[in-house]
Write a protein that holds these residues in place. Structure first.
Motif, PDB file in Angstrom:
ATOM      1  N   VAL A 181      51.155  39.813  43.226  1.00  0.00           N
ATOM      2  CA  VAL A 181      51.404  40.581  44.602  1.00  0.00           C
ATOM      3  C   VAL A 181      50.395  40.229  45.912  1.00  0.00           C
ATOM      4  O   VAL A 181      48.544  39.982  45.231  1.00  0.00           O
ATOM      5  N   TYR A 182      50.295  41.002  46.958  1.00  0.00           N
ATOM      6  CA  TYR A 182      49.222  41.391  48.123  1.00  0.00           C
ATOM      7  C   TYR A 182      49.092  42.613  48.292  1.00  0.00           C
ATOM      8  O   TYR A 182      50.250  43.078  49.295  1.00  0.00           O
ATOM      9  N   CYS A 183      47.630  42.738  48.442  1.00  0.00           N
ATOM     10  CA  CYS A 183      47.382  43.621  48.731  1.00  0.00           C
ATOM     11  C   CYS A 183      46.479  43.798  49.507  1.00  0.00           C
ATOM     12  O   CYS A 183      45.052  43.724  49.408  1.00  0.00           O
ATOM     13  N   PRO A 184      46.663  43.545  50.708  1.00  0.00           N
ATOM     14  CA  PRO A 184      46.046  43.656  52.232  1.00  0.00           C
ATOM     15  C   PRO A 184      45.422  45.577  52.288  1.00  0.00           C
ATOM     16  O   PRO A 184      46.080  46.484  52.513  1.00  0.00           O
ATOM     17  N   CYS A 185      44.611  45.358  53.630  1.00  0.00           N
ATOM     18  CA  CYS A 185      44.053  46.473  54.079  1.00  0.00           C
ATOM     19  C   CYS A 185      45.528  47.229  54.385  1.00  0.00           C
ATOM     20  O   CYS A 185      45.582  48.742  55.222  1.00  0.00           O
ATOM     21  N   LEU A 186      45.860  45.701  56.300  1.00  0.00           N
ATOM     22  CA  LEU A 186      47.056  46.460  57.370  1.00  0.00           C
ATOM     23  C   LEU A 186      48.222  45.581  56.987  1.00  0.00           C
ATOM     24  O   LEU A 186      47.435  44.231  56.810  1.00  0.00           O
TER      25      LEU A 186
END
Length: 294
Positions: A181-186
């Motif tokens: 999973v990839y959890c970036p801010c924006l």
């Protein structure tokens, strides 16, 4: 009170409450001097719509993205129901040319200090490959996804395994034994679509998704609401030309920003190249609102 007075009051308020930094880092007065008198109505609209994420806001964004995944898909991170021996780890995203200045290092510290993640769960991409048997789930963290290129490079790069062979996250994903999973801010819609095509096994869970309505160079942009959209876009191209950005190919010299994304966001330590270059250019004696990191 005029629009200019309202913007000045907003800037003063944001600085007073440390939402915006001091003028040495975000210079609104000098930046406005780049524009002709009849352009200020558009420049002021860009200034009003520019979103700056100070350090505490970045903490909140990354916490929000990570919790969104864990709370809805996995288990309640940090709560009494959390599975203490769950096999998950966090991994930072490397730059396209990995170096110690990559923003991923700071995100490891944020996870440790703000979400109280044990250091044994905070891994470099190389260590994640080496220790892949010890974990079921890998969570990548980052500040901003424009094109998705950095994550794609991190995803496909071959790395050494304990037996001397090499493997990538793509290889691990193809084996079907791990969750990624990839959890970036924006994250932009463009970047999410790119990742969907090139890393389909990777779940994308951003704190905020930026759509075409955030692109100031798009006819569907909401930035110019109440103004003439085509005149606003023409202004962008004229001003960008004076600032040294004239390309139309979506490259680093495009007047709309990298990949023509036309964004208006900045972080406490950087402004993405997917933003309008008139925000950060220092060419042709142009005065930047915010300087890009070296």
């Amino acid at each position: 009170m005029s629009d200019v007075d309202l913007i000045s009051e907003k800037v003063r308020y944001f600085r007073s409450f440390q939402i915006w930094p001091l003028s040495q880092k975000l210079d609104t007065v000098q930046w406005r001097q780049n524009f002709l008198a009849d352009e200020l109505i558009f420049a002021d609209r860009l200034l009003d719509r520019f979103v700056y994420f100070c350090d505490p806001m970045v903490d909140a964004l990354i916490s929000g993205a990570v919790r969104r995944f864990f709370d809805s898909e996995y288990f309640r991170l940090g709560s009494s129901q959390a599975v203490k021996n769950a096999r998950y780890a966090f991994v930072y995203v490397e730059g396209e040319t990995p170096n110690p200045a990559d923003s991923g290092f700071s995100f490891m510290r944020r996870l440790r200090d703000k979400l109280r993640i044990e250091e044994s769960r905070l891994l470099s991409p190389d260590n994640a490959i080496l220790k892949h048997d010890a974990f079921d789930t890998f969570v990548f963290v980052d500040d901003f996804v424009g094109s998705g290129n950095q994550m794609i490079d991190t995803w496909k790069r071959q790395r050494k395994r304990t037996d001397g062979s090499t493997a990538s996250f793509l290889d691990l994903a193809s084996a079907g034994k791990h969750t990624f999973v990839y959890c970036p801010c924006l994250c932009t819609e463009y970047g999410k679509a790119q990742l969907g095509r090139k890393a389909p096994q990777l779940q994308i869970v951003p704190a905020h998704l930026l759509t075409e309505s955030h692109n100031a160079s798009s006819s569907s942009s909401l930035i110019w609401t109440g103004l003439n959209v085509s005149e606003g876009i023409d202004f962008l191209e004229r001003a960008a030309k004076r600032a040294g950005f004239t390309a139309h190919d979506g490259g680093e010299n495009d007047w709309r920003g990298f990949h023509k994304l036309g964004l208006s966001v900045g972080f406490h330590d950087s402004i993405p190249d997917a933003c309008l270059p008139i925000y950060f250019s220092d060419l042709n004696s142009w005065r930047p609102l915010m300087k890009r990191s070296p």
